[in-house]
Scaffold this motif. Structure first.
Motif, short mmCIF file in Angstrom:
data_model
loop_
_atom_site.label_atom_id
_atom_site.label_comp_id
_atom_site.label_asym_id
_atom_site.label_seq_id
_atom_site.Cartn_x
_atom_site.Cartn_y
_atom_site.Cartn_z
N GLU A 207 2.69 4.65 15.02
CA GLU A 207 3.40 5.37 13.97
C GLU A 207 4.36 4.46 13.22
N PHE A 208 4.93 3.49 13.93
CA PHE A 208 5.81 2.52 13.28
C PHE A 208 5.03 1.67 12.28
N ASN A 209 3.77 1.41 12.57
CA ASN A 209 2.91 0.68 11.64
C ASN A 209 2.89 1.39 10.29
N TYR A 210 2.77 2.70 10.32
CA TYR A 210 2.79 3.48 9.08
C TYR A 210 4.16 3.46 8.42
N THR A 211 5.19 3.78 9.20
CA THR A 211 6.55 3.83 8.64
C THR A 211 6.96 2.49 8.04
N TYR A 212 6.69 1.42 8.78
CA TYR A 212 7.10 0.09 8.35
C TYR A 212 6.43 -0.28 7.03
N HIS A 213 5.13 -0.03 6.92
CA HIS A 213 4.40 -0.48 5.73
C HIS A 213 4.49 0.52 4.57
N ARG A 214 4.16 1.78 4.84
CA ARG A 214 4.06 2.74 3.73
C ARG A 214 5.42 3.22 3.26
N LEU A 215 6.35 3.44 4.20
CA LEU A 215 7.67 3.96 3.83
C LEU A 215 8.73 2.87 3.75
N GLY A 216 8.37 1.67 4.21
CA GLY A 216 9.30 0.56 4.18
C GLY A 216 8.88 -0.52 3.21
N MET A 217 7.89 -1.31 3.58
CA MET A 217 7.48 -2.44 2.75
C MET A 217 7.03 -2.03 1.35
N ASP A 218 6.30 -0.91 1.26
CA ASP A 218 5.82 -0.46 -0.06
C ASP A 218 6.95 0.02 -0.96
N MET A 219 8.11 0.29 -0.37
CA MET A 219 9.27 0.76 -1.14
C MET A 219 10.33 -0.33 -1.31
N ASN A 223 13.62 0.06 -3.80
CA ASN A 223 14.82 0.59 -3.15
C ASN A 223 15.00 -0.10 -1.80
N PRO A 224 15.45 -1.36 -1.82
CA PRO A 224 15.45 -2.16 -0.59
C PRO A 224 16.33 -1.62 0.54
N ILE A 225 17.50 -1.12 0.23
CA ILE A 225 18.40 -0.64 1.29
C ILE A 225 17.79 0.57 2.00
N ASP A 226 17.31 1.54 1.22
CA ASP A 226 16.69 2.72 1.83
C ASP A 226 15.44 2.36 2.62
N ALA A 227 14.68 1.39 2.10
CA ALA A 227 13.46 0.97 2.79
C ALA A 227 13.79 0.38 4.16
N VAL A 228 14.79 -0.52 4.19
CA VAL A 228 15.18 -1.14 5.46
C VAL A 228 15.81 -0.10 6.39
N ARG A 229 16.55 0.84 5.84
CA ARG A 229 17.16 1.89 6.66
C ARG A 229 16.06 2.74 7.33
N THR A 230 15.04 3.06 6.58
CA THR A 230 13.92 3.83 7.13
C THR A 230 13.26 3.07 8.28
N VAL A 263 11.94 -11.46 10.32
CA VAL A 263 13.09 -12.33 10.04
C VAL A 263 13.39 -12.34 8.55
N ASN A 264 12.38 -12.47 7.72
CA ASN A 264 12.58 -12.53 6.28
C ASN A 264 13.09 -11.21 5.71
N VAL A 265 12.49 -10.11 6.13
CA VAL A 265 12.87 -8.80 5.59
C VAL A 265 14.30 -8.44 5.97
N PHE A 266 14.62 -8.55 7.26
CA PHE A 266 15.94 -8.12 7.70
C PHE A 266 17.04 -9.11 7.32
N SER A 267 16.72 -10.39 7.27
CA SER A 267 17.71 -11.38 6.85
C SER A 267 18.09 -11.17 5.39
N GLY A 268 17.15 -10.66 4.60
CA GLY A 268 17.41 -10.44 3.18
C GLY A 268 18.14 -9.16 2.87
N CYS A 269 18.40 -8.36 3.90
CA CYS A 269 19.09 -7.09 3.68
C CYS A 269 20.60 -7.34 3.52
N SER A 270 21.21 -6.72 2.53
CA SER A 270 22.64 -6.94 2.27
C SER A 270 23.55 -6.12 3.18
N ASP A 271 22.98 -5.17 3.92
CA ASP A 271 23.78 -4.30 4.78
C ASP A 271 23.85 -4.90 6.19
#
Length: 300
Positions: A207-219, A223-230, A263-271
């Motif tokens: 299920e994380f595979n779906y959340t990470y890609h469809r609700l995270g990476m695709d967004m 909307n980077p902050i909301d995507a990483v929060r999800t 590493v790249n995705v989370f390091s790039g998050c401003s929060d």
């Protein structure tokens, strides 16, 4: 008029055949470790494998050329006994596009060290869902795993039909004389991968595979902050799985494919708080890569 209809029918059949191909798959056979054998045997094997994989229709869905799943298989032959006994490893790599970008997100990165099959030069490679063949079953197994992971990334648990097919291949292989297919041989082999994939205990990883890609990476682009929060919110479920069943093969496979991207995705998050949450999860579920994840915690 009759001739025109025949030509049109042939063109439509060709178009359907082309569009039906689900995979943009390249299979390579490396034989650099084999000395003294006729290299055409390995060249012919590589061609036969690519012809086999590209001639199959693996799903009931029609894929446009730009929708095909990008994937590679590298078979590294480490031992060869004339005329038909091959041993070695196979590496599986696949990716999926991220919506609104030109980026390909890695989905799979598997190294299977227990590959052995018999194949006579010039022999046609044929796959039958109801029986086992050392070579075609190996390729079909990983094709279905690739499809399952890809479908899971677009719809929650969407890959189940393909994981079921992979599991059936494992069942058919229980009488095989070669390793990689049985539960008692190794805790990280083809048997245990499909066991994990079909086991409800590990469903949160899928299920994380779906959340990470469809609700995270695709967004992420919009909307980077909301995507990483999800993503980080859903990562709590990975912690629960890991604490219940630590060091699972499925968890390892996910992390092996994603470590650099994490590493790249989370390091790039401003929060900072989101970075800390991600780091705390990753250091626990993938402790072997903790030195890489330090970059997330220390990002500015």
């Amino acid at each position: 008029m009759k001739r025109y209809c025949v030509i049109l029918s042939l063109l439509l059949l060709l178009a359907f055949s082309t569009n039906a191909q689900e995979l943009e798959l390249r299979i390579q056979v490396n034989h650099s470790n084999i000395q003294g054998a006729d290299r055409t045997i390995f060249d012919n094997l590589q061609k036969a494998l690519n012809d086999f994989a590209q001639s199959q229709v693996w799903t009931n869905n029609v894929f446009k050329p730009e929708e095909r799943i990008k994937c590679n298989m590298l078979i590294n032959i480490t031992q060869y006994s004339h005329p038909d006994d091959f041993q070695g490893t196979i590496q599986i790599i696949s990716s999926r596009p991220v919506y609104g970008t030109g980026y390909e997100s890695p989905i799979l990165k598997i190294l299977d060290k227990n590959v052995r099959f018999r194949h006579t030069d010039g022999e046609e490679i044929v796959f039958n869902e109801n029986s086992h063949n050392d070579l075609s079953s190996l390729i079909a197994y990983y094709v279905y795993v690739i499809l399952g992971f890809d479908y899971d990334s677009f719809s929650k648990m969407g890959g189940t039909p393909y994981f079921e097919k992979a599991q059936q291949i494992v069942t058919n292989a229980q009488g095989s004389q070669f390793t990689g297919w049985k539960s008692y041989e190794d805790r990280r082999n083809r048997y245990w991968l499909t066991e994990n994939l079909m086991n409800s205990v590990y469903a949160p990883i899928r299920e994380f595979n779906y959340t990470y890609h469809r609700l995270g990476m695709d967004m992420l682009a919009t909307n980077p902050i909301d995507a990483v929060r999800t993503i980080t919110t859903d990562m709590n479920n990975l912690l629960k799985v890991n604490r219940q069943k630590s060091a699972s093969y499925l968890m390892q496979i996910m992390c092996d494919a994603k470590v650099e991207e994490f590493v790249n995705v989370f390091s790039g998050c401003s929060d900072q708080s989101l970075r800390n949450k991600a780091y705390n999860v990753l250091k626990e579920i993938d402790a072997s890569n903790i030195s890489k994840y330090e970059k997330i915690k220390n990002a500015k």
